[in-house]
Design a protein around this motif. Structure first.
Motif, PDB file in Angstrom:
ATOM      1  N   GLN A  98      27.572  41.868  50.952  1.00  0.00           N
ATOM      2  CA  GLN A  98      28.033  40.561  51.411  1.00  0.00           C
ATOM      3  C   GLN A  98      28.585  40.720  52.815  1.00  0.00           C
ATOM      4  OE1 GLN A  98      31.015  39.756  48.508  1.00  0.00           O
ATOM      5  NE2 GLN A  98      29.572  39.748  46.811  1.00  0.00           N
ATOM      6  N   ARG A  99      28.133  39.850  53.714  1.00  0.00           N
ATOM      7  CA  ARG A  99      28.615  39.914  55.090  1.00  0.00           C
ATOM      8  C   ARG A  99      29.385  38.651  55.430  1.00  0.00           C
ATOM      9  NH1 ARG A  99      25.749  41.680  60.631  1.00  0.00           N
ATOM     10  NH2 ARG A  99      27.572  41.357  61.940  1.00  0.00           N
ATOM     11  N   VAL A 100      30.570  38.856  55.977  1.00  0.00           N
ATOM     12  CA  VAL A 100      31.385  37.765  56.487  1.00  0.00           C
ATOM     13  C   VAL A 100      31.857  38.191  57.875  1.00  0.00           C
ATOM     14  CG1 VAL A 100      33.456  36.372  56.181  1.00  0.00           C
ATOM     15  CG2 VAL A 100      32.145  37.100  54.171  1.00  0.00           C
ATOM     16  N   GLY A 101      31.320  37.559  58.907  1.00  0.00           N
ATOM     17  CA  GLY A 101      31.697  37.905  60.276  1.00  0.00           C
ATOM     18  C   GLY A 101      31.430  39.363  60.564  1.00  0.00           C
ATOM     19  N   GLY A 102      32.455  40.077  60.992  1.00  0.00           N
ATOM     20  CA  GLY A 102      32.343  41.486  61.339  1.00  0.00           C
ATOM     21  C   GLY A 102      32.663  42.418  60.187  1.00  0.00           C
ATOM     22  N   THR A 104      31.854  48.984  77.539  1.00  0.00           N
ATOM     23  CA  THR A 104      32.355  47.619  77.683  1.00  0.00           C
ATOM     24  C   THR A 104      32.452  46.962  76.306  1.00  0.00           C
ATOM     25  OG1 THR A 104      30.178  46.580  77.856  1.00  0.00           O
ATOM     26  CG2 THR A 104      31.176  47.430  79.914  1.00  0.00           C
ATOM     27  N   ASP A 105      33.165  45.855  76.239  1.00  0.00           N
ATOM     28  CA  ASP A 105      33.283  45.123  74.975  1.00  0.00           C
ATOM     29  C   ASP A 105      31.921  44.649  74.489  1.00  0.00           C
ATOM     30  OD1 ASP A 105      36.017  45.511  74.885  1.00  0.00           O
ATOM     31  OD2 ASP A 105      36.503  43.521  75.666  1.00  0.00           O
ATOM     32  N   LEU A 106      31.072  44.234  75.403  1.00  0.00           N
ATOM     33  CA  LEU A 106      29.735  43.775  75.025  1.00  0.00           C
ATOM     34  C   LEU A 106      28.895  44.914  74.460  1.00  0.00           C
ATOM     35  CD1 LEU A 106      27.743  41.468  74.844  1.00  0.00           C
ATOM     36  CD2 LEU A 106      27.115  41.884  77.218  1.00  0.00           C
ATOM     37  N   GLU A 107      28.962  46.090  75.076  1.00  0.00           N
ATOM     38  CA  GLU A 107      28.235  47.253  74.559  1.00  0.00           C
ATOM     39  C   GLU A 107      28.737  47.612  73.166  1.00  0.00           C
ATOM     40  OE1 GLU A 107      27.150  49.715  78.635  1.00  0.00           O
ATOM     41  OE2 GLU A 107      29.180  49.872  77.804  1.00  0.00           O
ATOM     42  N   TYR A 108      30.055  47.598  72.990  1.00  0.00           N
ATOM     43  CA  TYR A 108      30.624  47.876  71.671  1.00  0.00           C
ATOM     44  C   TYR A 108      30.080  46.893  70.635  1.00  0.00           C
ATOM     45  CZ  TYR A 108      33.768  47.292  67.760  1.00  0.00           C
ATOM     46  OH  TYR A 108      34.261  47.132  66.488  1.00  0.00           O
ATOM     47  N   LEU A 109      30.132  45.604  70.946  1.00  0.00           N
ATOM     48  CA  LEU A 109      29.673  44.592  69.994  1.00  0.00           C
ATOM     49  C   LEU A 109      28.197  44.758  69.664  1.00  0.00           C
ATOM     50  CD1 LEU A 109      31.560  41.374  71.125  1.00  0.00           C
ATOM     51  CD2 LEU A 109      31.845  42.649  68.991  1.00  0.00           C
ATOM     52  N   ASP A 110      27.379  45.065  70.646  1.00  0.00           N
ATOM     53  CA  ASP A 110      25.952  45.286  70.391  1.00  0.00           C
ATOM     54  C   ASP A 110      25.740  46.459  69.440  1.00  0.00           C
ATOM     55  OD1 ASP A 110      25.188  43.159  72.003  1.00  0.00           O
ATOM     56  OD2 ASP A 110      24.617  44.424  73.710  1.00  0.00           O
ATOM     57  N   ARG A 111      26.414  47.568  69.711  1.00  0.00           N
ATOM     58  CA  ARG A 111      26.253  48.762  68.868  1.00  0.00           C
ATOM     59  C   ARG A 111      26.838  48.549  67.475  1.00  0.00           C
ATOM     60  NH1 ARG A 111      27.545  52.026  74.036  1.00  0.00           N
ATOM     61  NH2 ARG A 111      25.451  52.706  74.615  1.00  0.00           N
ATOM     62  N   ALA A 112      27.990  47.913  67.397  1.00  0.00           N
ATOM     63  CA  ALA A 112      28.648  47.692  66.112  1.00  0.00           C
ATOM     64  C   ALA A 112      27.859  46.700  65.256  1.00  0.00           C
ATOM     65  CB  ALA A 112      30.075  47.203  66.336  1.00  0.00           C
ATOM     66  N   GLU A 113      27.354  45.645  65.862  1.00  0.00           N
ATOM     67  CA  GLU A 113      26.538  44.673  65.119  1.00  0.00           C
ATOM     68  C   GLU A 113      25.241  45.329  64.639  1.00  0.00           C
ATOM     69  OE1 GLU A 113      27.141  41.612  64.030  1.00  0.00           O
ATOM     70  OE2 GLU A 113      29.131  41.490  64.933  1.00  0.00           O
ATOM     71  N   LEU A 166      24.911  48.441  63.832  1.00  0.00           N
ATOM     72  CA  LEU A 166      25.323  49.281  62.706  1.00  0.00           C
ATOM     73  C   LEU A 166      25.398  48.452  61.434  1.00  0.00           C
ATOM     74  CD1 LEU A 166      26.829  52.169  61.916  1.00  0.00           C
ATOM     75  CD2 LEU A 166      28.764  50.631  61.849  1.00  0.00           C
ATOM     76  N   LEU A 167      26.063  47.303  61.481  1.00  0.00           N
ATOM     77  CA  LEU A 167      26.189  46.457  60.299  1.00  0.00           C
ATOM     78  C   LEU A 167      24.820  45.978  59.819  1.00  0.00           C
ATOM     79  CD1 LEU A 167      29.354  44.291  61.093  1.00  0.00           C
ATOM     80  CD2 LEU A 167      29.212  46.431  59.792  1.00  0.00           C
ATOM     81  N   ALA A 168      23.943  45.607  60.735  1.00  0.00           N
ATOM     82  CA  ALA A 168      22.598  45.167  60.359  1.00  0.00           C
ATOM     83  C   ALA A 168      21.819  46.298  59.693  1.00  0.00           C
ATOM     84  CB  ALA A 168      21.855  44.649  61.591  1.00  0.00           C
ATOM     85  N   THR A 169      22.001  47.516  60.183  1.00  0.00           N
ATOM     86  CA  THR A 169      21.329  48.674  59.583  1.00  0.00           C
ATOM     87  C   THR A 169      21.845  48.923  58.172  1.00  0.00           C
ATOM     88  OG1 THR A 169      20.954  49.675  61.743  1.00  0.00           O
ATOM     89  CG2 THR A 169      20.881  51.151  59.841  1.00  0.00           C
ATOM     90  N   VAL A 170      23.142  48.812  57.967  1.00  0.00           N
ATOM     91  CA  VAL A 170      23.711  48.982  56.625  1.00  0.00           C
ATOM     92  C   VAL A 170      23.117  47.945  55.670  1.00  0.00           C
ATOM     93  CG1 VAL A 170      25.824  48.803  55.251  1.00  0.00           C
ATOM     94  CG2 VAL A 170      25.854  50.055  57.424  1.00  0.00           C
ATOM     95  N   GLU A 171      23.035  46.699  56.117  1.00  0.00           N
ATOM     96  CA  GLU A 171      22.461  45.650  55.273  1.00  0.00           C
ATOM     97  C   GLU A 171      20.995  45.942  54.941  1.00  0.00           C
ATOM     98  OE1 GLU A 171      24.491  41.483  56.218  1.00  0.00           O
ATOM     99  OE2 GLU A 171      23.720  42.461  58.033  1.00  0.00           O
ATOM    100  N   ALA A 172      20.223  46.360  55.940  1.00  0.00           N
ATOM    101  CA  ALA A 172      18.808  46.675  55.722  1.00  0.00           C
ATOM    102  C   ALA A 172      18.657  47.873  54.783  1.00  0.00           C
ATOM    103  CB  ALA A 172      18.120  46.950  57.056  1.00  0.00           C
ATOM    104  N   ASP A 173      19.520  48.867  54.938  1.00  0.00           N
ATOM    105  CA  ASP A 173      19.473  50.028  54.044  1.00  0.00           C
ATOM    106  C   ASP A 173      19.777  49.625  52.605  1.00  0.00           C
ATOM    107  OD1 ASP A 173      18.731  51.816  56.007  1.00  0.00           O
ATOM    108  OD2 ASP A 173      20.691  52.788  56.169  1.00  0.00           O
TER     109      ASP A 173
END
Length: 110
Positions: A35-39, A2-11, A13-20
């Motif tokens: 630098q993060r701007v939106g998605g 679902t779109d919600l599942e995609y957004l949860d997984r994709a967000e 991923l981005l949070a993990t990249v930032e933490a790394d």
């Protein structure tokens, strides 16, 4: 997925990249400005080269653009996999970031 599942997984991923990036900056000499701007997360390296990771919501994909090329990832079998080569996202990010930083860097989903 679902779109919600995609957004949860994709967000996640981005949070993990930032933490790394934070972990890598604290542990060594690599200086990655993230630098993060939106998605979208942009990684800027010491030589001003960039890696851009952005969400493609209509396609339920994550795109990565680096000096080595552009890559498209879809969630499959519990991982983000390249739509052409089947390479796992963090393997490609590690390789590309290492090329940009000119030192071995490891990004990981864990």
């Amino acid at each position: 997925m679902t779109d919600l599942e995609y957004l949860d997984r994709a967000e996640a991923l981005l949070a993990t990249v930032e933490a790394d990036c934070d972990r890598i900056n604290e542990a060594g000499d690599a200086d990655i400005d993230n630098q993060r701007v939106g998605g979208m997360v942009t990684l800027v390296f010491a030589d001003n080269s960039q890696i851009v990771i952005n969400l493609q919501k209509p396609l339920q994909e994550v795109w990565l653009a680096a000096r080595s090329g552009g890559y498209h990832y879809r969630w499959r079998d519990g991982q983000w996999r390249d739509t052409k080569s089947d390479e796992e996202f963090f393997a490609r990010l590690s390789q590309s970031a290492s090329e940009h930083a000119r030192t071995a860097l490891v990004f990981s989903a864990d």
